[in-house]
Each structure stands twice: as structure tokens, then as C-alpha cells.
Design an enzyme around this catalytic site. Structure first.
Site, short mmCIF file in Angstrom:
data_model
loop_
_atom_site.label_atom_id
_atom_site.label_comp_id
_atom_site.label_asym_id
_atom_site.label_seq_id
_atom_site.Cartn_x
_atom_site.Cartn_y
_atom_site.Cartn_z
N LYS A 116 1.24 -1.21 0.31
CA LYS A 116 0.09 -0.17 -0.19
C LYS A 116 0.67 1.41 0.36
O LYS A 116 0.00 2.32 -0.41
CB LYS A 116 -1.03 0.19 1.60
CG LYS A 116 -1.92 -1.50 1.30
CD LYS A 116 -2.60 -1.40 0.25
CE LYS A 116 -3.36 -3.09 -0.29
NZ LYS A 116 -3.82 -3.31 -1.73
N GLY A 164 -7.84 -3.73 2.87
CA GLY A 164 -9.74 -4.66 3.43
C GLY A 164 -10.27 -4.12 5.03
O GLY A 164 -10.51 -4.87 5.59
N GLU A 200 -1.79 8.50 7.60
CA GLU A 200 -3.09 8.97 6.97
C GLU A 200 -3.46 9.90 8.07
O GLU A 200 -4.04 9.64 9.23
CB GLU A 200 -3.90 8.13 6.19
CG GLU A 200 -2.87 8.12 4.64
CD GLU A 200 -3.48 6.73 4.09
OE1 GLU A 200 -5.49 6.85 4.36
OE2 GLU A 200 -4.14 6.25 3.13
N LEU A 203 -9.86 10.54 8.07
CA LEU A 203 -11.12 11.39 7.54
C LEU A 203 -12.31 10.42 7.70
O LEU A 203 -12.17 9.12 8.29
CB LEU A 203 -11.64 11.17 5.66
CG LEU A 203 -10.33 11.12 5.04
CD1 LEU A 203 -10.69 11.26 3.83
CD2 LEU A 203 -9.89 12.94 5.37
N GLU A 275 -9.29 2.77 -6.10
CA GLU A 275 -10.71 2.99 -4.53
C GLU A 275 -10.37 4.57 -4.24
O GLU A 275 -8.86 4.98 -4.03
CB GLU A 275 -10.52 2.32 -3.40
CG GLU A 275 -10.55 1.02 -3.68
CD GLU A 275 -10.70 0.41 -2.49
OE1 GLU A 275 -11.12 -1.11 -2.52
OE2 GLU A 275 -9.96 0.09 -1.55
N ARG A 291 -7.85 -6.38 -10.52
CA ARG A 291 -8.31 -7.27 -10.35
C ARG A 291 -9.91 -7.33 -11.01
O ARG A 291 -10.25 -5.97 -10.95
CB ARG A 291 -8.72 -8.40 -9.58
CG ARG A 291 -9.29 -8.01 -8.17
CD ARG A 291 -9.55 -9.15 -6.81
NE ARG A 291 -9.65 -8.18 -6.09
CZ ARG A 291 -11.10 -7.67 -5.73
NH1 ARG A 291 -11.38 -7.42 -6.18
NH2 ARG A 291 -10.65 -7.32 -4.25
C1 MV4 Z 1 -9.09 5.14 5.70
C2 MV4 Z 1 -10.41 5.87 6.04
C3 MV4 Z 1 -10.09 7.42 6.99
N1 MV4 Z 1 -9.17 7.83 7.11
N2 MV4 Z 1 -7.81 5.94 6.05
C4 MV4 Z 1 -10.39 0.96 5.29
C5 MV4 Z 1 -10.49 0.01 4.75
C6 MV4 Z 1 -8.59 0.14 3.89
N3 MV4 Z 1 -8.91 -0.59 2.52
C7 MV4 Z 1 -9.28 1.80 3.62
N4 MV4 Z 1 -9.97 1.89 4.74
C8 MV4 Z 1 -10.44 3.18 5.30
N5 MV4 Z 1 -9.31 4.09 5.30
C9 MV4 Z 1 -8.54 7.05 5.64
N6 MV4 Z 1 -7.27 8.15 6.17
C10 MV4 Z 1 -11.71 4.89 6.76
C11 MV4 Z 1 -11.22 3.83 6.51
C12 MV4 Z 1 -12.30 2.63 6.36
C13 MV4 Z 1 -13.30 2.17 5.09
C14 MV4 Z 1 -12.49 2.63 3.22
C15 MV4 Z 1 -13.60 2.04 2.71
C16 MV4 Z 1 -14.89 1.61 2.69
C17 MV4 Z 1 -15.13 1.12 4.34
C18 MV4 Z 1 -14.56 1.69 4.91
C19 MV4 Z 1 -14.64 1.38 6.76
C20 MV4 Z 1 -14.28 1.06 7.72
C21 MV4 Z 1 -12.81 2.50 7.32
#
Ligand code: MV4
Length: 450
Positions: A116, A164, A200, A203, A275, A291
Site C-alpha cells: 500500500k 481491506g 494518513e 477522514l 479506490e 483484478r
Molecule cells: C481510511 C479511512 C479514513 N481515513 N483512511 C478501510 C479499508 C481500507 N481499504 C481503507 N479503509 C479506510 N481508510 C483514512 N485516511 C476509513 C477507512 C474505512 C473504510 C474505507 C472504505 C470502505 C469502508 C471503510 C470502513 C471503515 C474504514
């Protein structure tokens, strides 16, 4: 074009790839574990090979068995589907080393996006907007402190090998940072054998919006719009829709153009998904999936493009069947993921299906491997059906989805169908007013959230 393709997967995605091959006149080889002898993908393929015991590690993740199956059947290419080995660069390398074609992106991009930290570096170089954060990995607490002070609290510590949602820790202030940093590190080490972390800005309640991109080996690149995936619980998506109810046409065109230009800048090949977190009108890249995705049918519904056919074409060296200018976004699509799981505990509910009746009629697509009398094994994930509905407008789509869910019968085990029947009737879903915390906070308030 390939004459024969081996499908290194099971379940609905194995059927999805099989159907694309059949539409293209390509012969198919199914592989299966000893638990999947009676599976639909085995029944429908031209040939099948048993590749090992029920446990995924001995079958669907068994690289030597998969290569042997391809070799003895004379398959020229392997489609990895979704999950299992679909983002495994070592597998893609072994496939190529045996003179077979891996139907997916180049190895260098699978490798880069699997890390990542490297993914963010690659994305930044390609011009994608990032969440403010560390430039790369964070070496120690001192560096974490300096970076957090610069970007401002709250901050999130993430595992480089994560994704994930695993191995993430929030620090709301400097007081929390030492604890968050060390627990993120040790969780990352335990989960992935790699304690590399990065930082990071956190958010608080964004939406999860992803952009579908595609590129061929002839320099043709396109984006196919976005998918809104915010309705999720514990990083399991329940419902996805395209387009997102949150974006204006101008925002959609802008982020699509940025994603397509980044795809070109990377020299990316094949199908990919970028994403983003979306908050207050801003897009922030977090990860890229190299994918096909579970929710790809909603993009197919609004564009009329068969993404699996395009993947196979690209892998065989053929150009995309369309240009960006020819892509038309038509109407609205929603996918409901139906899992064999308990409605409140969410524990899997495997067992033998007594009655299965799929919905139908205009605008309804069902991707499922169920049949009456089928025994759902307990060895794999609990996704048993995807109901994908298309309508002229979002309201039309929701009306059709309501009727499609009400037509569906799956007995005797509990599934997530009942939850979806409630969701389509919910006022926040009707208005599109939800973000990533919405389901856990407003719909399942009695659940333990993480
Ligand atoms: C974040 C975030 C808030 N701020 N990054 C969760 C899985 C991973 N793919 C990244 N994720 C997140 N990253 C920052 N800087 C909140 C999440 C997150 C989330 C993101 C997408 C879809 C569902 C989520 C559920 C909880 C937290």
C-alpha cells in the site's frame, strides 16, 4: 484468441468467467476441490479437474495443482477470478513461466499495488490525489510524531501489507499516538509478517467510491465511471450502486478523466479499480485493486460492456472493443450481495438448499451458483448470489430491486435477503444519504462495531 481457458476459481465468479468464454466460443476447464464436486461451475464447464482437498490452501490456492491442471488439459490461459490467487504476483509469474497467459495486469502492477505504500507512491506519480499523509513508510515513533504534527490529528496508522481494513489504528491526539503506532505495528506483524506502517490523516465519515479503469496493449485507455460502495459492514460490502448518488456530473467527469490519465501514466494493462475516499467534494486515493471485482456487474449494466470479455480480449493482445468517446452511461444499477449468514450474528449458515427461486423480469440479472438441492460447503466465503438490477433512473432501479428481492426464495437457511428487503425500503437509501459508517450506526446499532 485462446482456444481453451482454465478458470482458477469457484462460485459465482467461476460461472461468470465460464459464461464469457462460452459467449466467445472458448473451451473451458473448471477446477474444483473435493468439497465442490457437485458445484455448478464443474457441471457447466467442458472439462474439470479436481485439484485438492476442501481447504483453499490445498485446492484453489494450490499453484502446482493449478499449473498441472492447465498443462494436462492444454489450456493456454488462466483466469484467476476474484479473491484466491487473483492478486498474487507470484502466481502470475509462475503462470507466465509455464508459457501460459495470466488473464490480468502486468506482474509489476500487481506487486506495486499489493504494497500500500508503493501503491500510494505509484498513484501520486501518476497524478492521483492522495489523503494527506507520510511520504512513505514510517520508521519509528519520532517520525510518526513529526508527520502527525504536520498533517494534523486525527491520524490513521495503516499496514503497508494491509488493505481491506486490517491493521488500522486511529490516534485522535498526540497522547494516543504511541499506543496506536505500536499496536498497529504488532498487529501488522502478526497478520502479514510485515510490520511496515504508514500514516494518513483520518477522514471521519467519508464515502467509498471506486473508479473502474481498463487499458489494452495498444495504448487504448478508458474509465467506465464509478461505483458507490459505502453500504458495508466490517469491510464487507452489502450493496453497491452505479452511478454514485453523491456525485455531480462534473465531479464524475473530472475524477474519471484523472483516473484514466493515471492508468495511462502507469502503463497499466487490463482491468483495474481505483479506490477513493470521498469527503466534502474531494477525492482521496487509498488503494488500487488489480483484478475483476465482485461488484463489476453494475458497471456492465450501465455501460453495456462485458468486462470479462474485455479482459480476455486484452490478455490475448486484442484491442478494447470501444473507445472512451463511445462509452455511454445509461440509467442506474444496484447490486445486492446475498450471503448465507445469520441476520444478526452474521455467522455463516452453510447447508443444503431446499428451494431456490431466482427473480426475473426486465432489468434483473442474477449471478449465482445455487440450485435446489445444492449443499453450500462451509469451507469458503458465504456469498451465494448477487442480484443486479438496472433501471432508467435510481427510483426506477429501486422499484425493480424491491420486486426482485420479494420474488427471491432461498430456503431453509437464513441469508442476508431479509436485510436487503429492509434496506431497499429505507429512507436514507431512497435519498442516497449514507456514508461508510451509515449501516453500522443506523441500521445495526446493536452490533459490535470495530
Ligand atoms: C481510511 C479511512 C479514513 N481515513 N483512511 C478501510 C479499508 C481500507 N481499504 C481503507 N479503509 C479506510 N481508510 C483514512 N485516511 C476509513 C477507512 C474505512 C473504510 C474505507 C472504505 C470502505 C469502508 C471503510 C470502513 C471503515 C474504514
Amino acid at each position: 484468441m485462446f482456444k481453451k481457458i482454465l478458470i482458477a476459481n469457484r462460485g459465482d465468479v467461476a460461472l461468470r468467467v465460464l459464461r464469457a468464454c462460452q459467449d466467445m466460443g472458448i473451451a473451458t476447464v473448471a477446477v474444483h476441490s473435493t468439497a465442490d464436486t457437485d458445484a455448478m461451475h464443474v457441471r457447466l464447464a467442458d472439462e474439470s479437474v479436481c485439484i485438492g482437498e476442501a481447504a483453499s490452501a490445498q485446492s484453489y490456492l494450490n499453484i502446482p495443482a493449478l499449473i498441472s491442471a492447465a498443462t494436462i488439459t492444454g489450456a493456454e490461459a488462466i483466469h484467476p477470478g476474484v479473491g484466491f490467487l487473483s492478486e498474487n504476483a507470484d502466481f502470475a509469474g509462475v503462470v507466465a513461466a509455464h508459457g501460459l497467459t495470466f488473464i490480468g495486469p502486468r506482474i509489476e502492477h500487481i506487486t506495486a499495488m499489493g504494497d500500500k505504500v508503493e501503491a500510494k507512491r505509484t498513484a501520486a506519480k501518476a497524478g492521483l490525489p492522495l489523503v494527506p499523509g507520510s511520504e512513505g513508510a514510517i520508521a519509528d515513533l519520532d517520525e510518526a510524531r513529526k508527520t502527525a504534527d504536520k498533517i494534523g490529528y486525527p491520524v490513521l496508522i495503516k499496514a503497508a501489507s494491509g488493505g481491506g481494513g486490517r491493521g488500522m489504528k486511529v490516534a485522535n491526539s498526540q497522547d494516543d499516538l504511541a499506543e496506536a503506532f505500536s499496536s498497529a505495528r504488532s498487529e501488522a506483524k502478526a497478520a502479514f509478517g510485515d510490520d511496515t506502517v504508514y500514516l494518513e490523516r483520518y477522514l471521519d465519515n467519508p464515502r467509498h467510491i471506486e473508479i473502474q479503469v481498463i487499458a489494452d496493449a495498444h495504448g487504448n485507455v478508458a474509465h467506465l465511471g464509478e461505483r458507490e460502495c459505502s453500504v458495508q459492514r466490517r469491510h464487507q460490502k452489502l450493496l453497491e450502486e452505479a452511478p454514485s448518488p453523491a456525485l455531480t456530473p462534473k465531479e464524475r467527469a473530472e475524477i474519471g478523466k484523472i483516473a484514466a490519465e493515471a492508468t495511462r501514466a502507469m502503463g497499466y494493462l487490463g482491468l483495474g479499480t481505483m479506490e477513493f475516499l470521498y469527503e466534502d467534494g474531494g477525492f482521496f486515493f487509498i488503494e488500487m485493486n488489480t483484478r475483476l471485482q465482485v461488484e463489476h456487474p453494475i458497471t456492465e449494466a450501465i455501460t453495456g460492456i462485458d468486462l470479462v470479455v474485455e479482459q480476455i480480449n486484452i490478455a490475448s493482445g486484442a484491442p478494447l472493443s470501444f473507445t472512451q468517446d463511445e462509452v455511454r452511461f445509461n440509467g442506474h444499477a444496484i447490486e445486492c450481495r446475498i450471503n448465507a449468514e445469520h441476520p444478526t450474528s452474521f455467522l455463516p449458515t452453510p447447508g443444503t438448499v431446499k428451494d431456490f427461486h431466482a427473480p426475473g423480469g426486465p432489468g434483473v440479472r442474477v449471478d449465482s451458483f445455487l440450485y435446489s438441492g445444492y449443499r453450500i460447503p462451509s469451507d469458503y466465503d458465504s456469498l451465494i448470489a448477487k442480484i443486479i438490477v438496472h433501471g432508467d433512473t435510481r427510483a426506477h432501479c429501486l422499484a425493480r430491486l424491491t420486486r426482485a428481492l420479494d420474488e427471491t426464495i432461498i430456503t431453509p437457511m437464513p441469508t442476508s435477503l431479509d436485510l436487503h428487503r429492509l434496506l431497499v425500503r429505507d429512507a436514507d437509501i431512497a435519498s442516497g444519504a449514507y456514508s461508510i459508517r451509515w449501516l453500522e450506526e443506523n441500521f445495526l446499532p446493536n452490533q459490535q462495531n470495530d
